[in-house]
Design an enzyme around this catalytic site. Structure first.
Site, PDB file in Angstrom:
ATOM      1  N   LYS A 229      -8.334   8.332 -16.576  1.00 11.63           N
ATOM      2  CA  LYS A 229      -7.066   7.617 -16.732  1.00 11.63           C
ATOM      3  C   LYS A 229      -7.291   6.497 -17.731  1.00 11.63           C
ATOM      4  CE  LYS A 229      -3.519   5.156 -14.126  1.00 11.63           C
ATOM      5  NZ  LYS A 229      -2.411   5.547 -13.237  1.00 11.63           N
TER       6      LYS A 229
ATOM      7  N   GLU B  76      -4.657  11.384 -15.918  1.00 12.19           N
ATOM      8  CA  GLU B  76      -3.432  10.841 -15.307  1.00 12.19           C
ATOM      9  C   GLU B  76      -2.784   9.804 -16.204  1.00 12.19           C
ATOM     10  OE1 GLU B  76      -3.861   9.101 -11.356  1.00 12.19           O
ATOM     11  OE2 GLU B  76      -1.852   8.220 -11.517  1.00 12.19           O
TER      12      GLU B  76
ATOM     13  N   SER C 200      -2.786  -0.364 -13.804  1.00 14.49           N
ATOM     14  CA  SER C 200      -2.443  -1.729 -13.394  1.00 14.49           C
ATOM     15  C   SER C 200      -2.121  -1.750 -11.907  1.00 14.49           C
ATOM     16  CB  SER C 200      -1.308  -2.304 -14.236  1.00 14.49           C
ATOM     17  OG  SER C 200      -0.536  -1.323 -14.828  1.00 14.49           O
TER      18      SER C 200
ATOM     19  N   ASP D 262      -6.804   4.522  -8.342  1.00 15.17           N
ATOM     20  CA  ASP D 262      -6.463   5.929  -8.599  1.00 15.17           C
ATOM     21  C   ASP D 262      -7.727   6.772  -8.769  1.00 15.17           C
ATOM     22  OD1 ASP D 262      -3.936   4.909  -8.608  1.00 15.17           O
ATOM     23  OD2 ASP D 262      -3.348   5.720 -10.560  1.00 15.17           O
TER      24      ASP D 262
ATOM     25  N   ASP E 186       4.598   6.080  -8.479  1.00 16.38           N
ATOM     26  CA  ASP E 186       4.596   6.410  -7.038  1.00 16.38           C
ATOM     27  C   ASP E 186       5.158   7.786  -6.701  1.00 16.38           C
ATOM     28  OD1 ASP E 186       3.321   4.148  -6.175  1.00 16.38           O
ATOM     29  OD2 ASP E 186       5.169   3.054  -5.698  1.00 16.38           O
TER      30      ASP E 186
ATOM     31  N   GLY F 158       3.478  10.483  -7.058  1.00 16.79           N
ATOM     32  CA  GLY F 158       2.359  11.287  -6.548  1.00 16.79           C
ATOM     33  C   GLY F 158       1.436  11.827  -7.625  1.00 16.79           C
TER      34      GLY F 158
ATOM     35  N   SER G 204       0.134   6.674 -16.908  1.00 21.13           N
ATOM     36  CA  SER G 204       0.538   5.441 -16.221  1.00 21.13           C
ATOM     37  C   SER G 204       2.058   5.447 -16.160  1.00 21.13           C
ATOM     38  CB  SER G 204       0.075   4.212 -17.006  1.00 21.13           C
ATOM     39  OG  SER G 204      -1.271   4.347 -17.416  1.00 21.13           O
ATOM     40  N   GLY G 205       2.632   5.157 -14.998  1.00 18.12           N
ATOM     41  CA  GLY G 205       4.094   5.108 -14.862  1.00 18.12           C
ATOM     42  C   GLY G 205       4.748   6.451 -15.102  1.00 18.12           C
TER      43      GLY G 205
HETATM   44  N1  LIG Z   1       2.202  14.848  -0.900  1.00 18.88           N
HETATM   45  C1  LIG Z   1       1.770  13.683  -0.440  1.00 18.88           C
HETATM   46  N2  LIG Z   1       1.326  13.585   0.843  1.00 18.88           N
HETATM   47  C2  LIG Z   1       0.857  12.413   1.343  1.00 18.88           C
HETATM   48  N3  LIG Z   1       0.792  11.263   0.637  1.00 18.88           N
HETATM   49  C3  LIG Z   1       1.227  11.291  -0.641  1.00 18.88           C
HETATM   50  C4  LIG Z   1       1.728  12.489  -1.240  1.00 18.88           C
HETATM   51  N4  LIG Z   1       2.083  12.202  -2.510  1.00 18.88           N
HETATM   52  C5  LIG Z   1       1.801  10.901  -2.695  1.00 18.88           C
HETATM   53  N5  LIG Z   1       1.285  10.354  -1.582  1.00 18.88           N
HETATM   54  C6  LIG Z   1       0.907   8.937  -1.363  1.00 18.88           C
HETATM   55  O1  LIG Z   1       1.973   8.121  -1.839  1.00 18.88           O
HETATM   56  C7  LIG Z   1       1.476   6.992  -2.565  1.00 18.88           C
HETATM   57  C8  LIG Z   1       1.944   7.057  -4.034  1.00 18.88           C
HETATM   58  O2  LIG Z   1       1.415   8.229  -4.641  1.00 18.88           O
HETATM   59  P1  LIG Z   1       0.497   8.179  -5.947  1.00 18.88           P
HETATM   60  O3  LIG Z   1      -0.164   9.512  -6.068  1.00 18.88           O
HETATM   61  O4  LIG Z   1      -0.409   7.001  -5.918  1.00 18.88           O
HETATM   62  O5  LIG Z   1       1.617   7.989  -7.057  1.00 18.88           O
HETATM   63  P2  LIG Z   1       1.484   7.685  -8.629  1.00 18.88           P
HETATM   64  O6  LIG Z   1       0.072   8.013  -9.028  1.00 18.88           O
HETATM   65  O7  LIG Z   1       2.492   8.563  -9.285  1.00 18.88           O
HETATM   66  O8  LIG Z   1       1.823   6.233  -8.789  1.00 18.88           O
HETATM   67  C9  LIG Z   1      -0.042   7.048  -2.426  1.00 18.88           C
HETATM   68  O9  LIG Z   1      -0.420   6.304  -1.295  1.00 18.88           O
HETATM   69  C10 LIG Z   1      -0.314   8.538  -2.197  1.00 18.88           C
HETATM   70  O10 LIG Z   1      -1.527   8.786  -1.543  1.00 18.88           O
HETATM   71 MG   LIG Z   2      -1.460   6.865  -9.908  1.00 21.29          MG
END
Ligand SMILES: Nc1ncnc2c1ncn2[C@@H]1O[C@H](COP(=O)(O)OP(=O)(O)O)[C@@H](O)[C@H]1O
Ligand SMILES: [Mg+2]
Length: 224
Positions: free
Chosen positions: A38, A116, A42, A55, A13, A15, A118-119
């Site tokens: 990727k 990408e 999960s 993703d 999470d 980003g 995972s984790g």
């Molecule tokens: N800079 C950002 N601006 C807006 N939303 C973001 C930003 N970074 C992450 N998010 C949102 O936060 C959530 C988690 O980010 P995500 O990219 O899915 O994390 P990860 O892939 O590392 O698990 C998602 O809903 C994503 O769209």
């Molecule tokens: Mg992700």
């Protein structure tokens, strides 16, 4: 083997997917035929009995990729736990050779792959008789990494621990992207300045909440 970069995060999470989407789009806007892959996802949502690799769907949408998101992820699990644990619960454990093959096949459609993880950097992908860690996938695919980290409180600790683990596993980190960066926040500014000291990989970009990749050194991303 494909040309590409592996996106590692300081955790779940932070980003990774968001930044992977921005980076893929940015590269495509620069005229580079960039795509996304990727190995294992999960926490997928089930729609009409089918698991949706969220993703990949997010990145396809953001970067306007024309391949079906299903093709861009090798293993998709419903339970939001590590791929190793999810595979124990749901079956279909990841196979490293299939991951390499799938990645190579996706790579045939593109000149550059944004892959990408995972984790975070330590992520069990398979356990039991066969053990696979995320770092094994990074090694086999042969990509350097970019580390995505949150811009706020606690990030320096997470970054240092990730960099130390990467060094221990012989994984090159090209640079760091600070996500959800707020230039008006003095802690975010201080974190950035701390990272700009010599012994850290370069800060490649700062991405604000809802923001875009305004500037990233292409040479550092693309160099193989
Ligand atoms: N800079 C950002 N601006 C807006 N939303 C973001 C930003 N970074 C992450 N998010 C949102 O936060 C959530 C988690 O980010 P995500 O990219 O899915 O994390 P990860 O892939 O590392 O698990 C998602 O809903 C994503 O769209
Ligand atoms: Mg992700």
């Amino acid at each position: 083997m494909n040309n590409g970069i592996f996106i590692v995060g300081t955790g779940t999470d932070v980003g990774k997917t968001y930044i992977a989407g921005l980076l893929t789009r940015f590269l495509r806007q620069k005229g580079i035929n960039a795509g996304y892959y990727k190995a294992a996802l999960s926490g997928a949502i089930k729609e009409n009995g089918r698991l949706i690799p969220g993703d990949a769907a997010f990145v396809c949408n953001m970067a306007q990729l024309d391949l079906d998101p299903q093709r861009l992820v090798s293993y998709v699990y419903e339970t939001a736990v590590s791929p190793a644990f999810a595979a124990e619960l749901e079956g279909n454990p990841p196979d490293l050779e299939k991951i390499v093959l799938d990645c190579t096949q996706v790579g045939r459609h593109y000149d550059f792959l944004v892959v990408e993880g995972s984790g975070g950097i330590y992520c069990p992908v398979r356990r039991g008789e066969v053990n696979i860690e995320l770092t094994d996938i990074i090694h086999r695919l042969g990509f350097d990494t970019i580390l995505v980290a949150d811009a706020g409180l606690g990030t320096l600790n997470n970054i240092v621990l990730t960099l130390e683990y990467a060094k221990n596993r012989n994984i090159a980190v090209r640079g760091i992207i600070l996500n959800r960066y707020d230039g008006d926040n003095f802690l975010h500014r201080d974190n950035k300045q701390t990272l700009e000291q010599d012994d850290f990989p370069p800060v490649l970009a700062l991405v604000s909440q809802g923001g875009d990749l305004e500037n990233i050194c292409l040479a550092l991303v693309l160099t193989n």
